[in-house]
Design an enzyme around this catalytic site. Structure first.
Site, PDB file in Angstrom:
ATOM      1  N   SER A 163       0.826  -1.217   0.000  1.00 12.97           N
ATOM      2  CA  SER A 163       0.000   0.000   0.000  1.00 12.97           C
ATOM      3  C   SER A 163       0.854   1.258   0.000  1.00 12.97           C
ATOM      4  O   SER A 163       1.960   1.280   0.519  1.00 12.97           O
ATOM      5  CB  SER A 163      -0.898   0.036   1.245  1.00 12.97           C
ATOM      6  OG  SER A 163      -1.725  -1.086   1.279  1.00 12.97           O
ATOM      7  N   GLU A 164       0.268   2.303  -0.570  1.00 11.26           N
ATOM      8  CA  GLU A 164       0.943   3.612  -0.605  1.00 11.26           C
ATOM      9  C   GLU A 164      -0.072   4.687  -0.208  1.00 11.26           C
ATOM     10  O   GLU A 164      -1.277   4.427  -0.207  1.00 11.26           O
ATOM     11  CB  GLU A 164       1.474   3.878  -2.021  1.00 11.26           C
ATOM     12  CG  GLU A 164       2.481   2.824  -2.445  1.00 11.26           C
ATOM     13  CD  GLU A 164       3.231   3.161  -3.725  1.00 11.26           C
ATOM     14  OE1 GLU A 164       2.963   4.238  -4.319  1.00 11.26           O
ATOM     15  OE2 GLU A 164       4.094   2.351  -4.109  1.00 11.26           O
ATOM     16  N   GLY A 191      -1.337   6.977  -1.817  1.00  8.68           N
ATOM     17  CA  GLY A 191      -2.365   7.211  -2.850  1.00  8.68           C
ATOM     18  C   GLY A 191      -2.894   5.946  -3.483  1.00  8.68           C
ATOM     19  O   GLY A 191      -3.637   6.001  -4.460  1.00  8.68           O
ATOM     20  N   TRP A 228       1.039   2.416   5.897  1.00  8.71           N
ATOM     21  CA  TRP A 228       0.301   1.450   6.721  1.00  8.71           C
ATOM     22  C   TRP A 228       1.006   0.091   6.778  1.00  8.71           C
ATOM     23  O   TRP A 228       0.357  -0.948   6.666  1.00  8.71           O
ATOM     24  CB  TRP A 228      -1.111   1.217   6.159  1.00  8.71           C
ATOM     25  CG  TRP A 228      -1.945   2.438   6.088  1.00  8.71           C
ATOM     26  CD1 TRP A 228      -2.266   3.137   4.962  1.00  8.71           C
ATOM     27  CD2 TRP A 228      -2.578   3.115   7.175  1.00  8.71           C
ATOM     28  NE1 TRP A 228      -3.047   4.200   5.281  1.00  8.71           N
ATOM     29  CE2 TRP A 228      -3.261   4.216   6.638  1.00  8.71           C
ATOM     30  CE3 TRP A 228      -2.624   2.898   8.555  1.00  8.71           C
ATOM     31  CZ2 TRP A 228      -3.977   5.099   7.421  1.00  8.71           C
ATOM     32  CZ3 TRP A 228      -3.346   3.772   9.338  1.00  8.71           C
ATOM     33  CH2 TRP A 228      -4.018   4.844   8.760  1.00  8.71           C
ATOM     34  N   THR A 258       2.511  -2.983   8.346  1.00  8.19           N
ATOM     35  CA  THR A 258       2.509  -3.721   9.615  1.00  8.19           C
ATOM     36  C   THR A 258       3.925  -4.199   9.932  1.00  8.19           C
ATOM     37  O   THR A 258       4.597  -4.769   9.069  1.00  8.19           O
ATOM     38  CB  THR A 258       1.537  -4.923   9.513  1.00  8.19           C
ATOM     39  OG1 THR A 258       0.227  -4.404   9.240  1.00  8.19           O
ATOM     40  CG2 THR A 258       1.505  -5.738  10.790  1.00  8.19           C
ATOM     41  N   GLU A 283      -6.035  -6.053   4.013  1.00  7.10           N
ATOM     42  CA  GLU A 283      -6.094  -7.162   3.035  1.00  7.10           C
ATOM     43  C   GLU A 283      -7.296  -6.985   2.100  1.00  7.10           C
ATOM     44  O   GLU A 283      -7.848  -7.961   1.585  1.00  7.10           O
ATOM     45  CB  GLU A 283      -6.163  -8.529   3.718  1.00  7.10           C
ATOM     46  CG  GLU A 283      -5.179  -8.711   4.845  1.00  7.10           C
ATOM     47  CD  GLU A 283      -3.863  -9.338   4.444  1.00  7.10           C
ATOM     48  OE1 GLU A 283      -3.829 -10.034   3.432  1.00  7.10           O
ATOM     49  OE2 GLU A 283      -2.873  -9.094   5.140  1.00  7.10           O
ATOM     50  N   THR A 291     -10.670  -3.945   1.612  1.00  3.48           N
ATOM     51  CA  THR A 291     -11.861  -3.554   2.373  1.00  3.48           C
ATOM     52  C   THR A 291     -13.052  -4.458   2.002  1.00  3.48           C
ATOM     53  O   THR A 291     -13.005  -5.187   1.002  1.00  3.48           O
ATOM     54  CB  THR A 291     -12.243  -2.092   2.055  1.00  3.48           C
ATOM     55  OG1 THR A 291     -12.591  -2.034   0.660  1.00  3.48           O
ATOM     56  CG2 THR A 291     -11.101  -1.130   2.344  1.00  3.48           C
TER      57      THR A 291
HETATM   58  C1  LIG Z   1      -3.844  -1.204  10.656  1.00  2.00           C
HETATM   59  C2  LIG Z   1      -3.539  -1.372   9.203  1.00  2.00           C
HETATM   60  C3  LIG Z   1      -2.514  -2.215   8.811  1.00  2.00           C
HETATM   61  C4  LIG Z   1      -2.200  -2.364   7.457  1.00  2.00           C
HETATM   62  N1  LIG Z   1      -1.139  -3.161   7.093  1.00  2.00           N
HETATM   63  C5  LIG Z   1      -0.728  -3.175   5.790  1.00  2.00           C
HETATM   64  C6  LIG Z   1       0.462  -3.883   5.413  1.00  2.00           C
HETATM   65  O1  LIG Z   1       1.127  -4.517   6.232  1.00  2.00           O
HETATM   66  N2  LIG Z   1       0.851  -3.821   4.103  1.00  2.00           N
HETATM   67  C7  LIG Z   1       0.152  -3.129   3.173  1.00  2.00           C
HETATM   68  O2  LIG Z   1       0.578  -3.122   2.022  1.00  2.00           O
HETATM   69  N3  LIG Z   1      -0.982  -2.450   3.504  1.00  2.00           N
HETATM   70  C8  LIG Z   1      -1.430  -2.451   4.788  1.00  2.00           C
HETATM   71  N4  LIG Z   1      -2.577  -1.752   5.144  1.00  2.00           N
HETATM   72  C9  LIG Z   1      -3.279  -0.986   4.132  1.00  2.00           C
HETATM   73  C10 LIG Z   1      -4.639  -1.560   3.769  1.00  2.00           C
HETATM   74  O3  LIG Z   1      -4.490  -2.707   2.988  1.00  2.00           O
HETATM   75  C11 LIG Z   1      -5.420  -0.444   3.056  1.00  2.00           C
HETATM   76  O4  LIG Z   1      -5.748   0.516   4.048  1.00  2.00           O
HETATM   77  C12 LIG Z   1      -6.680  -0.937   2.388  1.00  2.00           C
HETATM   78  O5  LIG Z   1      -6.355  -1.744   1.293  1.00  2.00           O
HETATM   79  C13 LIG Z   1      -7.563   0.229   1.902  1.00  2.00           C
HETATM   80  O6  LIG Z   1      -6.807   1.143   1.186  1.00  2.00           O
HETATM   81  P1  LIG Z   1      -6.898   2.732   1.512  1.00  2.00           P
HETATM   82  O7  LIG Z   1      -6.698   2.879   2.982  1.00  2.00           O
HETATM   83  O8  LIG Z   1      -5.947   3.438   0.618  1.00  2.00           O
HETATM   84  O9  LIG Z   1      -8.374   3.140   1.184  1.00  2.00           O
HETATM   85  P2  LIG Z   1      -8.964   3.491  -0.260  1.00  2.00           P
HETATM   86  O10 LIG Z   1      -8.525   2.474  -1.255  1.00  2.00           O
HETATM   87  O11 LIG Z   1      -8.662   4.915  -0.540  1.00  2.00           O
HETATM   88  O12 LIG Z   1     -10.500   3.305   0.005  1.00  2.00           O
HETATM   89  C14 LIG Z   1     -11.296   4.291   0.668  1.00  2.00           C
HETATM   90  C15 LIG Z   1     -12.736   3.814   0.652  1.00  2.00           C
HETATM   91  O13 LIG Z   1     -13.194   3.685  -0.704  1.00  2.00           O
HETATM   92  C16 LIG Z   1     -13.676   2.372  -0.939  1.00  2.00           C
HETATM   93  N5  LIG Z   1     -13.318   1.944  -2.293  1.00  2.00           N
HETATM   94  C17 LIG Z   1     -12.114   2.053  -2.889  1.00  2.00           C
HETATM   95  N6  LIG Z   1     -12.152   1.531  -4.138  1.00  2.00           N
HETATM   96  C18 LIG Z   1     -13.418   1.068  -4.332  1.00  2.00           C
HETATM   97  C19 LIG Z   1     -14.090   0.417  -5.418  1.00  2.00           C
HETATM   98  N7  LIG Z   1     -13.438   0.109  -6.547  1.00  2.00           N
HETATM   99  N8  LIG Z   1     -15.386   0.101  -5.265  1.00  2.00           N
HETATM  100  C20 LIG Z   1     -16.049   0.379  -4.100  1.00  2.00           C
HETATM  101  N9  LIG Z   1     -15.456   1.015  -3.031  1.00  2.00           N
HETATM  102  C21 LIG Z   1     -14.172   1.343  -3.159  1.00  2.00           C
HETATM  103  C22 LIG Z   1     -12.975   1.497   0.095  1.00  2.00           C
HETATM  104  O14 LIG Z   1     -13.700   0.337   0.374  1.00  2.00           O
HETATM  105  C23 LIG Z   1     -12.909   2.432   1.295  1.00  2.00           C
HETATM  106  O15 LIG Z   1     -14.107   2.400   2.005  1.00  2.00           O
HETATM  107  C24 LIG Z   1      -2.943  -1.649   6.485  1.00  2.00           C
HETATM  108  C25 LIG Z   1      -3.991  -0.819   6.888  1.00  2.00           C
HETATM  109  C26 LIG Z   1      -4.306  -0.670   8.212  1.00  2.00           C
HETATM  110  C27 LIG Z   1      -5.432   0.244   8.607  1.00  2.00           C
END
Ligand SMILES: Cc1cc2nc3c(=O)[nH]c(=O)nc-3n(C[C@H](O)[C@H](O)[C@H](O)COP(=O)(O)OP(=O)(O)OC[C@H]3O[C@@H](n4cnc5c(N)ncnc54)[C@H](O)[C@@H]3O)c2cc1C
Length: 371
Positions: free
Chosen positions: A126-127, A129, A156, A158, A351, A353
């Protein structure tokens, strides 16, 4: 599919259950309050073999399969979900190296991850953006004569502050993503402050900056351009881990109602039924992966979606109906329940949403049909 557990699966479940009961749960509130990364518990988990449940024994793993892994994550989560997520990421990173690494890459990293020499590995996809849209990443790896130079920011991550190895995804061309094994002590890497999360405080979550980080040619994991399919495959397996974690959080919270006749059972009955459905779905996805079935994305996403949603409903229903009492034991259990409520929320986010699980399920239904 045979739903009865083998002796080994039962043994691993018992082992994890006992460790969660005697070691994790009694310390869970304190570790949460202090946001203390669970170094000692992780070493103990490694001693029990739980940092590499589905890893070959010659690499230091238990070689016990995916169902055993799911059972172990569920039990550890009932003790402390923050420890469970750290364990889950370590298992996931080890499995990626086991599946796609060369012999020397496997030998260089996996035994150190299963033995506890490395407290964990980190999965850096994840990044800032690009979370759901992982292919939109901006981190780049430029080819040099003797390796690669990585530049970008991951969000984010872990265990990012404590990991012994990073798996880092980066673009190696505009339409090409590759995967690299990166030493966290390499020059040019900086670690951001721990994220202030609502739950799972004892797990470590940070941003990582890669500023012209040089890695050798043999840091490439898999072939050039194979990074994206590897990430998607790893996430399918990772979703079984988070489904299992969700089951454990729900089990741990429900256990707090035991021997409390004043607790109303009716509101929980349909939720208990859905929890058992989610457990069966999780075991089925684990079984498919264990059989070497190449396509279990839909089943893993269905399990993760169902388990994480019902887990959140269970902890919130328990809180709604928690009976009033001034006993100390009751107060302590309430504090644990509140921790489970806070810890549960992120199971619907990482992993992929819940919305993304629906997208994966819909795409797979279109591609494979309903069968
Ligand atoms: C505590 C924690 C630990 C984590 N650990 C890791 C890790 O170890 N490695 C790693 O790589 N990542 C990690 N993550 C990142 C995590 O995988 C992402 O937060 C997650 O994939 C969502 O991405 P985002 O936060 O950028 O939200 P966004 O992708 O910006 O999404 C925002 C909202 O829009 C919705 N949305 C986005 N696209 C769509 C679509 N196409 N259709 C419908 N709804 C949509 C989403 O469901 C969400 O509600 C971690 C996150 C947290 C909170």
């Amino acid at each position: 599919m045979d739903l009865s557990l083998t002796r080994e699966q039962q043994r691993i479940r018992e082992l994890a259950r006992e460790f969660a009961r005697t070691t994790l749960r009694p310390n869970a509130l304190r570790c949460d309050e202090d946001a203390e990364f669970p170094l000692t518990s992780l070493r103990q988990l490694a001693d029990l073999g739980l940092m590499g449940v589905n890893i070959a024994s010659e690499l230091g793993g238990l070689d016990a399969g995916v169902i055993a892994y799911s059972l172990a994550i569920t039990e550890i989560s009932a003790g402390d979900p923050a420890v469970a997520v750290t364990m889950a990421v370590n298992n996931m990173v080890s499995e990626v190296i086991q599946e796609f690494g060369t012999t020397s890459q496997k030998e260089a990293f996996i035994p150190r991850m299963t033995s506890g020499e490395f407290s964990s590995g980190s999965f850096c996809l994840s990044e800032p953006g690009s979370g759901s849209d992982a292919a939109g990443m901006r981190t780049r790896a430029e080819k040099t004569t003797d390796g690669w130079v990585i530049t970008g920011t991951k969000a984010w991550i872990t265990s990012g502050e404590f990991a012994g190895v990073f798996l880092v995804w980066a673009k190696t061309a505009d339409d090409e993503i590759s995967l690299f094994l990166v030493d966290p002590t390499a020059e040019g890497i900086s670690v951001g402050p721990p994220e202030e999360k609502m739950g799972q405080h004892a797990s470590n979550t940070v941003a990582l900056s890669f500023d012209g980080v040089r890695v050798a040619e043999d840091a490439l994991l898999g072939t050039r351009g194979q990074g994206f399919p590897i990430a998607m495959m790893a996430l399918d397996g990772g979703r079984i881990g988070i489904a299992s974690q969700s089951l454990g959080i729900a089990d741990g919270a429900l256990a707090l109602t035991k021997d409390r006749p004043e607790f109303p059972t009716a509101p929980l009955l349909p939720l208990r039924a859905r929890l058992e459905a989610a457990r069966t779905m999780t075991w089925r996805a684990a079984w498919l992966k264990e059989q070497g079935e190449p396509r279990f994305s839909r089943e893993a996403s269905m399990a993760k979606l169902t388990a994480s949603e019902v887990c959140n409903e269970i902890v919130s229903t328990l809180l709604t109906h928690w009976p009033a009492s001034s006993e100390l034991a009751h107060e302590q259990d309430l504090a644990l329940l509140l921790k489970f409520v806070r810890d549960a929320r992120v199971t619907r986010i990482y992993e992929g949403t819940s919305e993304i699980q629906r997208v994966v399920i819909a795409r797979d239904l279109i591609r494979r049909g309903a069968s």
